[in-house]
Design an enzyme around this catalytic site. Structure first.
Site, PDB file in Angstrom:
ATOM      1  N   PHE A  11      31.012  38.400  43.230  1.00  0.00           N
ATOM      2  CA  PHE A  11      30.799  39.633  44.009  1.00  0.00           C
ATOM      3  C   PHE A  11      31.304  40.891  43.284  1.00  0.00           C
ATOM      4  CE2 PHE A  11      33.098  42.024  47.618  1.00  0.00           C
ATOM      5  CZ  PHE A  11      32.073  42.959  47.756  1.00  0.00           C
ATOM      6  N   ASP A  33      31.482  33.489  32.770  1.00  0.00           N
ATOM      7  CA  ASP A  33      31.538  32.949  34.131  1.00  0.00           C
ATOM      8  C   ASP A  33      31.107  31.482  34.066  1.00  0.00           C
ATOM      9  OD1 ASP A  33      31.250  34.522  37.202  1.00  0.00           O
ATOM     10  OD2 ASP A  33      30.851  32.378  37.007  1.00  0.00           O
ATOM     11  N   ILE A  60      37.185  29.629  32.275  1.00  0.00           N
ATOM     12  CA  ILE A  60      38.374  30.292  31.702  1.00  0.00           C
ATOM     13  C   ILE A  60      39.523  29.309  31.447  1.00  0.00           C
ATOM     14  CG2 ILE A  60      37.831  32.599  32.595  1.00  0.00           C
ATOM     15  CD1 ILE A  60      40.093  32.127  34.711  1.00  0.00           C
ATOM     16  N   THR A 125      45.242  41.102  44.169  1.00  0.00           N
ATOM     17  CA  THR A 125      44.899  41.359  45.574  1.00  0.00           C
ATOM     18  C   THR A 125      46.128  41.814  46.365  1.00  0.00           C
ATOM     19  OG1 THR A 125      44.382  40.166  47.630  1.00  0.00           O
ATOM     20  CG2 THR A 125      45.164  38.831  45.831  1.00  0.00           C
ATOM     21  N   ASP A 126      45.878  42.559  47.440  1.00  0.00           N
ATOM     22  CA  ASP A 126      46.998  42.962  48.310  1.00  0.00           C
ATOM     23  C   ASP A 126      47.607  41.753  49.026  1.00  0.00           C
ATOM     24  OD1 ASP A 126      44.924  42.428  50.100  1.00  0.00           O
ATOM     25  OD2 ASP A 126      45.119  44.315  51.207  1.00  0.00           O
ATOM     26  N   GLU A 127      46.891  40.603  49.003  1.00  0.00           N
ATOM     27  CA  GLU A 127      47.401  39.428  49.724  1.00  0.00           C
ATOM     28  C   GLU A 127      48.685  38.886  49.107  1.00  0.00           C
ATOM     29  OE1 GLU A 127      44.460  36.670  51.168  1.00  0.00           O
ATOM     30  OE2 GLU A 127      42.893  38.190  51.091  1.00  0.00           O
ATOM     31  N   TYR A 153      45.829  30.449  48.210  1.00  0.00           N
ATOM     32  CA  TYR A 153      45.109  31.474  47.435  1.00  0.00           C
ATOM     33  C   TYR A 153      46.059  32.592  47.025  1.00  0.00           C
ATOM     34  CZ  TYR A 153      42.474  35.802  46.690  1.00  0.00           C
ATOM     35  OH  TYR A 153      42.015  37.002  46.182  1.00  0.00           O
ATOM     36  N   SER A 154      46.755  33.184  48.000  1.00  0.00           N
ATOM     37  CA  SER A 154      47.586  34.348  47.653  1.00  0.00           C
ATOM     38  C   SER A 154      48.754  33.931  46.768  1.00  0.00           C
ATOM     39  CB  SER A 154      48.065  35.089  48.904  1.00  0.00           C
ATOM     40  OG  SER A 154      48.749  34.238  49.788  1.00  0.00           O
ATOM     41  N   LYS A 157      47.464  33.763  43.253  1.00  0.00           N
ATOM     42  CA  LYS A 157      47.260  35.113  42.674  1.00  0.00           C
ATOM     43  C   LYS A 157      48.613  35.747  42.335  1.00  0.00           C
ATOM     44  CE  LYS A 157      43.816  37.111  42.294  1.00  0.00           C
ATOM     45  NZ  LYS A 157      42.829  37.145  41.166  1.00  0.00           N
ATOM     46  N   GLY A 278      48.241  29.725  59.181  1.00  0.00           N
ATOM     47  CA  GLY A 278      49.052  30.721  58.452  1.00  0.00           C
ATOM     48  C   GLY A 278      48.396  32.089  58.366  1.00  0.00           C
TER      49      GLY A 278
HETATM   50  P1  NAD Z   1      33.920  35.621  43.978  1.00  0.00           P
HETATM   51  O1  NAD Z   1      34.395  34.315  44.519  1.00  0.00           O
HETATM   52  O2  NAD Z   1      32.726  36.276  44.583  1.00  0.00           O
HETATM   53  O3  NAD Z   1      33.610  35.466  42.410  1.00  0.00           O
HETATM   54  C1  NAD Z   1      34.427  34.746  41.544  1.00  0.00           C
HETATM   55  C2  NAD Z   1      33.642  34.492  40.264  1.00  0.00           C
HETATM   56  O4  NAD Z   1      34.506  33.799  39.345  1.00  0.00           O
HETATM   57  C3  NAD Z   1      32.407  33.610  40.460  1.00  0.00           C
HETATM   58  O5  NAD Z   1      31.299  34.160  39.765  1.00  0.00           O
HETATM   59  C4  NAD Z   1      32.813  32.263  39.845  1.00  0.00           C
HETATM   60  O6  NAD Z   1      31.718  31.538  39.297  1.00  0.00           O
HETATM   61  C5  NAD Z   1      33.792  32.714  38.774  1.00  0.00           C
HETATM   62  N1  NAD Z   1      34.750  31.656  38.430  1.00  0.00           N
HETATM   63  C6  NAD Z   1      35.501  30.915  39.271  1.00  0.00           C
HETATM   64  N2  NAD Z   1      36.240  30.031  38.597  1.00  0.00           N
HETATM   65  C7  NAD Z   1      35.970  30.226  37.274  1.00  0.00           C
HETATM   66  C8  NAD Z   1      36.441  29.629  36.088  1.00  0.00           C
HETATM   67  N3  NAD Z   1      37.335  28.637  36.107  1.00  0.00           N
HETATM   68  N4  NAD Z   1      35.965  30.087  34.900  1.00  0.00           N
HETATM   69  C9  NAD Z   1      35.043  31.091  34.860  1.00  0.00           C
HETATM   70  N5  NAD Z   1      34.557  31.684  35.968  1.00  0.00           N
HETATM   71  C10 NAD Z   1      35.024  31.259  37.164  1.00  0.00           C
HETATM   72  O7  NAD Z   1      35.191  36.567  44.026  1.00  0.00           O
HETATM   73  P2  NAD Z   1      35.303  38.140  44.267  1.00  0.00           P
HETATM   74  O8  NAD Z   1      35.377  38.414  45.716  1.00  0.00           O
HETATM   75  O9  NAD Z   1      34.283  38.833  43.442  1.00  0.00           O
HETATM   76  O10 NAD Z   1      36.749  38.407  43.660  1.00  0.00           O
HETATM   77  C11 NAD Z   1      36.919  38.706  42.281  1.00  0.00           C
HETATM   78  C12 NAD Z   1      38.383  38.945  42.002  1.00  0.00           C
HETATM   79  O11 NAD Z   1      38.880  40.001  42.812  1.00  0.00           O
HETATM   80  C13 NAD Z   1      39.273  37.722  42.309  1.00  0.00           C
HETATM   81  O12 NAD Z   1      40.228  37.623  41.294  1.00  0.00           O
HETATM   82  C14 NAD Z   1      39.912  38.084  43.641  1.00  0.00           C
HETATM   83  O13 NAD Z   1      41.180  37.466  43.743  1.00  0.00           O
HETATM   84  C15 NAD Z   1      40.021  39.573  43.528  1.00  0.00           C
HETATM   85  N6  NAD Z   1      40.002  40.323  44.802  1.00  0.00           N
HETATM   86  C16 NAD Z   1      38.994  40.114  45.716  1.00  0.00           C
HETATM   87  C17 NAD Z   1      38.964  40.876  46.887  1.00  0.00           C
HETATM   88  C18 NAD Z   1      37.845  40.721  47.897  1.00  0.00           C
HETATM   89  O14 NAD Z   1      37.902  41.322  48.966  1.00  0.00           O
HETATM   90  N7  NAD Z   1      36.801  39.951  47.612  1.00  0.00           N
HETATM   91  C19 NAD Z   1      39.966  41.815  47.136  1.00  0.00           C
HETATM   92  C20 NAD Z   1      40.984  41.999  46.178  1.00  0.00           C
HETATM   93  C21 NAD Z   1      40.979  41.239  45.025  1.00  0.00           C
HETATM   94  P1  TYD Z   2      37.917  36.908  54.713  1.00  0.00           P
HETATM   95  O1  TYD Z   2      36.624  37.638  54.518  1.00  0.00           O
HETATM   96  O2  TYD Z   2      37.953  35.447  54.470  1.00  0.00           O
HETATM   97  O3  TYD Z   2      38.998  37.681  53.810  1.00  0.00           O
HETATM   98  P2  TYD Z   2      40.628  37.491  53.754  1.00  0.00           P
HETATM   99  O4  TYD Z   2      41.007  36.306  54.535  1.00  0.00           O
HETATM  100  O5  TYD Z   2      40.851  37.307  52.307  1.00  0.00           O
HETATM  101  O6  TYD Z   2      41.164  38.762  54.311  1.00  0.00           O
HETATM  102  O7  TYD Z   2      38.424  37.161  56.190  1.00  0.00           O
HETATM  103  C1  TYD Z   2      38.646  38.468  56.682  1.00  0.00           C
HETATM  104  C2  TYD Z   2      39.210  38.329  58.081  1.00  0.00           C
HETATM  105  O8  TYD Z   2      38.209  37.764  58.936  1.00  0.00           O
HETATM  106  C3  TYD Z   2      40.394  37.388  58.165  1.00  0.00           C
HETATM  107  O9  TYD Z   2      41.336  37.909  59.106  1.00  0.00           O
HETATM  108  C4  TYD Z   2      39.811  36.081  58.682  1.00  0.00           C
HETATM  109  C5  TYD Z   2      38.658  36.561  59.549  1.00  0.00           C
HETATM  110  N1  TYD Z   2      37.497  35.635  59.626  1.00  0.00           N
HETATM  111  C6  TYD Z   2      36.989  35.231  60.875  1.00  0.00           C
HETATM  112  O10 TYD Z   2      37.495  35.640  61.939  1.00  0.00           O
HETATM  113  N2  TYD Z   2      35.923  34.377  60.908  1.00  0.00           N
HETATM  114  C7  TYD Z   2      35.346  33.898  59.767  1.00  0.00           C
HETATM  115  O11 TYD Z   2      34.385  33.093  59.862  1.00  0.00           O
HETATM  116  C8  TYD Z   2      35.853  34.331  58.497  1.00  0.00           C
HETATM  117  C9  TYD Z   2      35.237  33.839  57.213  1.00  0.00           C
HETATM  118  C10 TYD Z   2      36.922  35.213  58.474  1.00  0.00           C
END
Ligand code: NAD
Ligand code: TYD
Length: 340
Positions: A11, A33, A60, A125-127, A153-154, A157, A278
């Site tokens: 994403f 990737d 990676i 991430t802020d998590e 996850y957090s 990270k 959690g």
């Molecule tokens: P995503 O899950 O959409 O994408 C992750 C990508 O990494 C995928 O294309 C996957 O194929 C690739 N990948 C996974 N494992 C791999 C490996 N071992 N080697 C090579 N490629 C690999 O994630 P995202 O939401 O785009 O998040 C990207 C980054 O941003 C992450 O590090 C996440 O922790 C961080 N982040 C995400 C958010 C959010 O809201 N989505 C917020 C803050 C930080």
């Molecule tokens: P998510 O998109 O998984 O992000 P994060 O947990 O990393 O913040 O979830 C965002 C919020 O939405 C989180 O409080 C969990 C909630 N959630 C639901 O209520 N239902 C769902 O099906 C999902 C995926 C998330």
């Protein structure tokens, strides 16, 4: 300038690649990737033939492959997005989170040291700060808030962040870290709240809201995150952490209701389901540092960003239909049962 972007078929990584090719047309972008369930090469179809773009399918964690790609490309900057990114999956299967998010980051940093890159940027991430109380709107995460994680996850990270700072202190690796709040926008995998709710509503399926839907997240349009990272890799101070967030806190239930309203669907589709284990109550970022030091401010309001996002999912049904018709079905059944 040559930039390696890991996780670029996911994403935020894909949105970052589009942003960089648009804003730095003379740069070369090299994407690594491994195309896990969350990575989708079709997301990159608009740039795959761009002479300034190159794609490598590699993991990676794979030291030899990573070394070979660094040797072939001699990059200046690494931006590490590659990660296992979904909290619910980390609760059912933590192991892969430790491997990719921690070990994978160390493999990349070893290559960054060996090939003497000028910047290694870790997308965090802020998590990593854990959560904040719901009744203390005055409390926000700053860069000095202690790490206090809740999910595998957090925790993975946060471990990676510590390792990145250790590589800086021990080996002088020129690192920066960004910790962003929840992103939304085009190409987000439909396991995450906003795309899952849009797609379920479009399919007239139930919208599974955890607990009472009162948890709060601080939402940022993905392009604003990309812009912040662009600023950090060019002007951010080595060894520093930057929080990124747009002061846009919302209860989950209000987002779900907003999506239903925009799609003209009934709130009777909402189903309150068992809460996440959690479950973090509230995230909220204080973005003063990146604003004061680098002049960053979010440009897309939630009102505009959510419309753009819904419109994108409406006009790109093919992209997500391919996903939800495949392996995703098994995940969905396991997570939500036979929710219709
Ligand atoms: P995503 O899950 O959409 O994408 C992750 C990508 O990494 C995928 O294309 C996957 O194929 C690739 N990948 C996974 N494992 C791999 C490996 N071992 N080697 C090579 N490629 C690999 O994630 P995202 O939401 O785009 O998040 C990207 C980054 O941003 C992450 O590090 C996440 O922790 C961080 N982040 C995400 C958010 C959010 O809201 N989505 C917020 C803050 C930080
Ligand atoms: P998510 O998109 O998984 O992000 P994060 O947990 O990393 O913040 O979830 C965002 C919020 O939405 C989180 O409080 C969990 C909630 N959630 C639901 O209520 N239902 C769902 O099906 C999902 C995926 C998330």
């Amino acid at each position: 300038m040559k930039i390696i972007v890991t996780g670029g078929a996911g994403f935020i990584g894909s949105n970052f690649i589009f942003y960089m090719l648009r804003n730095h047309p003379d740069y070369e972008i090299i994407c690594i990737d491994s195309l896990t369930y969350a990575g989708n090469l079709s997301t990159l179809s608009s740039v795959i033939n761009d002479p300034h773009f190159r794609f490598y399918k590699a993991d990676i964690r794979d030291r030899e492959a990573i070394d070979r790609i660094f040797a072939e490309n001699n990059p200046n900057i690494i931006v590490n997005f590659a990660a296992e990114s979904h909290v619910d999956r980390s609760i059912s299967n933590p192991g892969i989170f430790l491997e990719t998010n921690i070990i994978g980051t160390s493999v990349l940093m070893d290559a960054a040291r060996k090939y003497k890159v000028s910047r290694f940027h870790q997308v965090s991430t802020d998590e990593v700060y854990g959560d904040l109380p719901l009744d203390r709107p005055d409390m926000l995460f700053t860069e000095s808030t202690p790490l206090h994680t809740s999910s595998p996850y957090s925790a993975s990270k946060a471990s990676a962040d510590l390792l990145v700072l250790a590589y800086h202190r021990t080996y002088n690796l020129p690192v920066t870290i960004s910790r962003c709040s929840n992103n939304y926008g085009p190409y987000q995998f439909p396991e995450k709240l906003i795309p899952l709710m849009i797609i379920n509503a479009l399919n007239n399926k139930k919208l599974p809201v955890y607990g009472q839907g009162l948890n709060v997240r601080d939402w940022l349009y993905v392009e604003d995150h990309c812009k912040a990272i662009d600023l950090i890799i060019h002007n951010g101070k080595i060894g520093e952490v930057y929080n990124i967030g747009g002061h846009n806190e919302m209860h989950n239930i209000d987002i779900v209701k907003l999506i239903l309203k925009k799609l003209k669907k009934s709130e009777s589709l909402i189903e309150f389901v068992t809460d996440r284990k959690g479950h973090d109550l509230r995230y909220a970022i204080n973005p003063e540092k990146i604003h004061n030091e680098l002049g960053w401010l979010p440009e897309t309001s939630f009102a505009i960003g959510i419309n753009k996002t819904i419109d994108w999912y409406l006009s790109n049904c093919g992209w997500w239909q391919e996903i939800v018709s495949g392996e995703y079905q098994n995940y969905y059944k396991k997570m939500y049962g036979d929710n219709k």
